[in-house]
Design a protein around this motif. Structure first.
Motif, PDB file in Angstrom:
ATOM      1  N   VAL A  32       3.689  12.884  -0.185  1.00 24.13           N
ATOM      2  CA  VAL A  32       4.341  12.119   0.870  1.00 24.13           C
ATOM      3  C   VAL A  32       4.124  10.640   0.571  1.00 24.13           C
ATOM      4  CG1 VAL A  32       4.288  11.595   3.339  1.00 24.13           C
ATOM      5  CG2 VAL A  32       3.965  13.942   2.547  1.00 24.13           C
ATOM      6  N   ILE A  33       5.146   9.832   0.744  1.00 23.31           N
ATOM      7  CA  ILE A  33       5.013   8.394   0.535  1.00 23.31           C
ATOM      8  C   ILE A  33       4.554   7.762   1.841  1.00 23.31           C
ATOM      9  CG2 ILE A  33       6.189   6.248  -0.039  1.00 23.31           C
ATOM     10  CD1 ILE A  33       8.140   7.940  -1.705  1.00 23.31           C
ATOM     11  N   LEU A  34       3.370   7.167   1.802  1.00 25.83           N
ATOM     12  CA  LEU A  34       2.836   6.500   2.991  1.00 25.83           C
ATOM     13  C   LEU A  34       3.474   5.130   3.134  1.00 25.83           C
ATOM     14  CD1 LEU A  34      -0.976   7.294   2.655  1.00 25.83           C
ATOM     15  CD2 LEU A  34       0.756   8.538   3.943  1.00 25.83           C
ATOM     16  N   THR A  35       3.933   4.825   4.324  1.00 22.34           N
ATOM     17  CA  THR A  35       4.506   3.508   4.582  1.00 22.34           C
ATOM     18  C   THR A  35       3.557   2.648   5.404  1.00 22.34           C
ATOM     19  OG1 THR A  35       5.652   4.365   6.522  1.00 22.34           O
ATOM     20  CG2 THR A  35       6.880   4.337   4.466  1.00 22.34           C
ATOM     21  N   ASP A  36       2.545   3.279   5.994  1.00 25.84           N
ATOM     22  CA  ASP A  36       1.533   2.542   6.749  1.00 25.84           C
ATOM     23  C   ASP A  36       0.279   2.399   5.901  1.00 25.84           C
ATOM     24  OD1 ASP A  36       3.080   2.353   9.095  1.00 25.84           O
ATOM     25  OD2 ASP A  36       2.471   4.365   9.701  1.00 25.84           O
ATOM     26  N   PRO A  37      -0.370   1.238   5.951  1.00 22.18           N
ATOM     27  CA  PRO A  37      -1.587   1.054   5.168  1.00 22.18           C
ATOM     28  C   PRO A  37      -2.739   1.878   5.734  1.00 22.18           C
ATOM     29  CG  PRO A  37      -1.128  -0.891   6.478  1.00 22.18           C
ATOM     30  CD  PRO A  37       0.023   0.037   6.662  1.00 22.18           C
ATOM     31  N   LEU A  38      -3.719   2.162   4.867  1.00 18.73           N
ATOM     32  CA  LEU A  38      -4.935   2.835   5.312  1.00 18.73           C
ATOM     33  C   LEU A  38      -5.703   1.919   6.253  1.00 18.73           C
ATOM     34  CD1 LEU A  38      -6.214   4.241   1.896  1.00 18.73           C
ATOM     35  CD2 LEU A  38      -5.005   5.495   3.680  1.00 18.73           C
ATOM     36  N   VAL A  39      -6.557   2.494   7.078  1.00 13.72           N
ATOM     37  CA  VAL A  39      -7.389   1.724   7.990  1.00 13.72           C
ATOM     38  C   VAL A  39      -8.849   2.071   7.685  1.00 13.72           C
ATOM     39  CG1 VAL A  39      -7.857   1.158  10.397  1.00 13.72           C
ATOM     40  CG2 VAL A  39      -5.558   1.831   9.726  1.00 13.72           C
ATOM     41  N   PRO A  40      -9.421   1.447   6.635  1.00  8.34           N
ATOM     42  CA  PRO A  40     -10.804   1.740   6.282  1.00  8.34           C
ATOM     43  C   PRO A  40     -11.775   1.037   7.216  1.00  8.34           C
ATOM     44  CG  PRO A  40      -9.923   0.094   4.809  1.00  8.34           C
ATOM     45  CD  PRO A  40      -8.802   0.505   5.720  1.00  8.34           C
ATOM     46  N   GLU A  41     -12.974   1.616   7.332  1.00  6.78           N
ATOM     47  CA  GLU A  41     -14.031   1.023   8.155  1.00  6.78           C
ATOM     48  C   GLU A  41     -15.335   1.067   7.380  1.00  6.78           C
ATOM     49  OE1 GLU A  41     -14.414   2.735  12.030  1.00  6.78           O
ATOM     50  OE2 GLU A  41     -12.259   2.806  12.336  1.00  6.78           O
ATOM     51  N   ALA A  42     -16.179   0.064   7.591  1.00  7.30           N
ATOM     52  CA  ALA A  42     -17.522   0.066   7.024  1.00  7.30           C
ATOM     53  C   ALA A  42     -18.413   0.891   7.944  1.00  7.30           C
ATOM     54  CB  ALA A  42     -18.051  -1.355   6.917  1.00  7.30           C
TER      55      ALA A  42
ATOM     56  N   PRO B 254      -6.778  10.070   4.943  1.00  6.85           N
ATOM     57  CA  PRO B 254      -6.046   9.956   3.681  1.00  6.85           C
ATOM     58  C   PRO B 254      -5.552  11.347   3.294  1.00  6.85           C
ATOM     59  CG  PRO B 254      -8.394   9.896   3.263  1.00  6.85           C
ATOM     60  CD  PRO B 254      -8.205   9.935   4.766  1.00  6.85           C
ATOM     61  N   PRO B 255      -4.487  11.447   2.532  1.00  2.00           N
ATOM     62  CA  PRO B 255      -3.996  12.773   2.157  1.00  2.00           C
ATOM     63  C   PRO B 255      -4.982  13.496   1.241  1.00  2.00           C
ATOM     64  CG  PRO B 255      -2.726  11.048   1.092  1.00  2.00           C
ATOM     65  CD  PRO B 255      -3.668  10.371   2.025  1.00  2.00           C
ATOM     66  N   ASP B 256      -4.906  14.824   1.228  1.00  2.00           N
ATOM     67  CA  ASP B 256      -5.782  15.630   0.384  1.00  2.00           C
ATOM     68  C   ASP B 256      -5.336  15.638  -1.071  1.00  2.00           C
ATOM     69  OD1 ASP B 256      -7.349  16.338   2.554  1.00  2.00           O
ATOM     70  OD2 ASP B 256      -6.185  18.136   2.968  1.00  2.00           O
TER      71      ASP B 256
ATOM     72  N   LYS C  36      -2.571  13.651  -4.217  1.00  2.28           N
ATOM     73  CA  LYS C  36      -2.280  12.327  -4.766  1.00  2.28           C
ATOM     74  C   LYS C  36      -1.751  11.400  -3.686  1.00  2.28           C
ATOM     75  CE  LYS C  36       1.046  12.361  -7.739  1.00  2.28           C
ATOM     76  NZ  LYS C  36       1.959  12.299  -8.906  1.00  2.28           N
ATOM     77  N   LEU C  37      -2.237  10.176  -3.708  1.00  2.00           N
ATOM     78  CA  LEU C  37      -1.831   9.171  -2.727  1.00  2.00           C
ATOM     79  C   LEU C  37      -0.651   8.389  -3.291  1.00  2.00           C
ATOM     80  CD1 LEU C  37      -2.627   7.784  -0.054  1.00  2.00           C
ATOM     81  CD2 LEU C  37      -4.098   6.299  -1.392  1.00  2.00           C
ATOM     82  N   LYS C  38       0.453   8.404  -2.570  1.00  2.00           N
ATOM     83  CA  LYS C  38       1.661   7.668  -2.975  1.00  2.00           C
ATOM     84  C   LYS C  38       2.018   6.746  -1.821  1.00  2.00           C
ATOM     85  CE  LYS C  38       6.144   8.604  -5.060  1.00  2.00           C
ATOM     86  NZ  LYS C  38       7.058   9.681  -5.489  1.00  2.00           N
ATOM     87  N   MET C  39       2.084   5.428  -2.098  1.00  2.00           N
ATOM     88  CA  MET C  39       2.298   4.437  -1.047  1.00  2.00           C
ATOM     89  C   MET C  39       3.403   3.474  -1.445  1.00  2.00           C
ATOM     90  SD  MET C  39      -1.697   3.434  -0.526  1.00  2.00           S
ATOM     91  CE  MET C  39      -1.684   2.972   1.193  1.00  2.00           C
ATOM     92  N   THR C  40       4.003   2.862  -0.442  1.00  2.00           N
ATOM     93  CA  THR C  40       4.922   1.769  -0.735  1.00  2.00           C
ATOM     94  C   THR C  40       4.092   0.596  -1.250  1.00  2.00           C
ATOM     95  OG1 THR C  40       4.777   0.821   1.479  1.00  2.00           O
ATOM     96  CG2 THR C  40       6.514   2.469   1.106  1.00  2.00           C
ATOM     97  N   ALA C  41       4.736  -0.344  -1.901  1.00  2.00           N
ATOM     98  CA  ALA C  41       4.025  -1.510  -2.428  1.00  2.00           C
ATOM     99  C   ALA C  41       3.348  -2.295  -1.309  1.00  2.00           C
ATOM    100  CB  ALA C  41       4.992  -2.402  -3.199  1.00  2.00           C
ATOM    101  N   ASP C  42       4.024  -2.469  -0.183  1.00  2.00           N
ATOM    102  CA  ASP C  42       3.436  -3.217   0.934  1.00  2.00           C
ATOM    103  C   ASP C  42       2.225  -2.499   1.511  1.00  2.00           C
ATOM    104  OD1 ASP C  42       5.301  -5.252   0.696  1.00  2.00           O
ATOM    105  OD2 ASP C  42       6.605  -4.453   2.274  1.00  2.00           O
ATOM    106  N   ALA C  43       2.331  -1.181   1.707  1.00  2.58           N
ATOM    107  CA  ALA C  43       1.206  -0.422   2.255  1.00  2.58           C
ATOM    108  C   ALA C  43       0.024  -0.463   1.294  1.00  2.58           C
ATOM    109  CB  ALA C  43       1.620   1.016   2.532  1.00  2.58           C
TER     110      ALA C  43
END
Length: 57
Positions: free
Chosen positions: A8-18, A28-30, A32-39
């Motif tokens: 699936v192509i992600l269009t929203d960026p990840l939201v990581p936390e420390a 995150p997907p289980d 391969k991660l496929k994202m748009t360039a902006d995301a």
């Protein structure tokens, strides 16, 4: 129905936390991660920020 091998192509960026000295990203997907360039760009910036926080910078 979509092909399960096709990521699936992600269009929203990840939201990581420390969290306790490491970086955690929710949902995150289980596979391969496929994202748009902006995301991908925004996710990269967010990951760097979370990494600095996790290190205590």
């Amino acid at each position: 129905m979509s092909d399960p091998a096709e990521p699936v192509i992600l269009t929203d960026p990840l939201v990581p936390e420390a969290v306790d000295g490491y970086v955690e990203a929710i949902d995150p997907p289980d596979t391969k991660l496929k994202m748009t360039a902006d995301a991908a760009e925004i996710s990269g910036i967010r990951l760097l920020d979370a990494a600095a926080k996790a290190r205590g910078d």
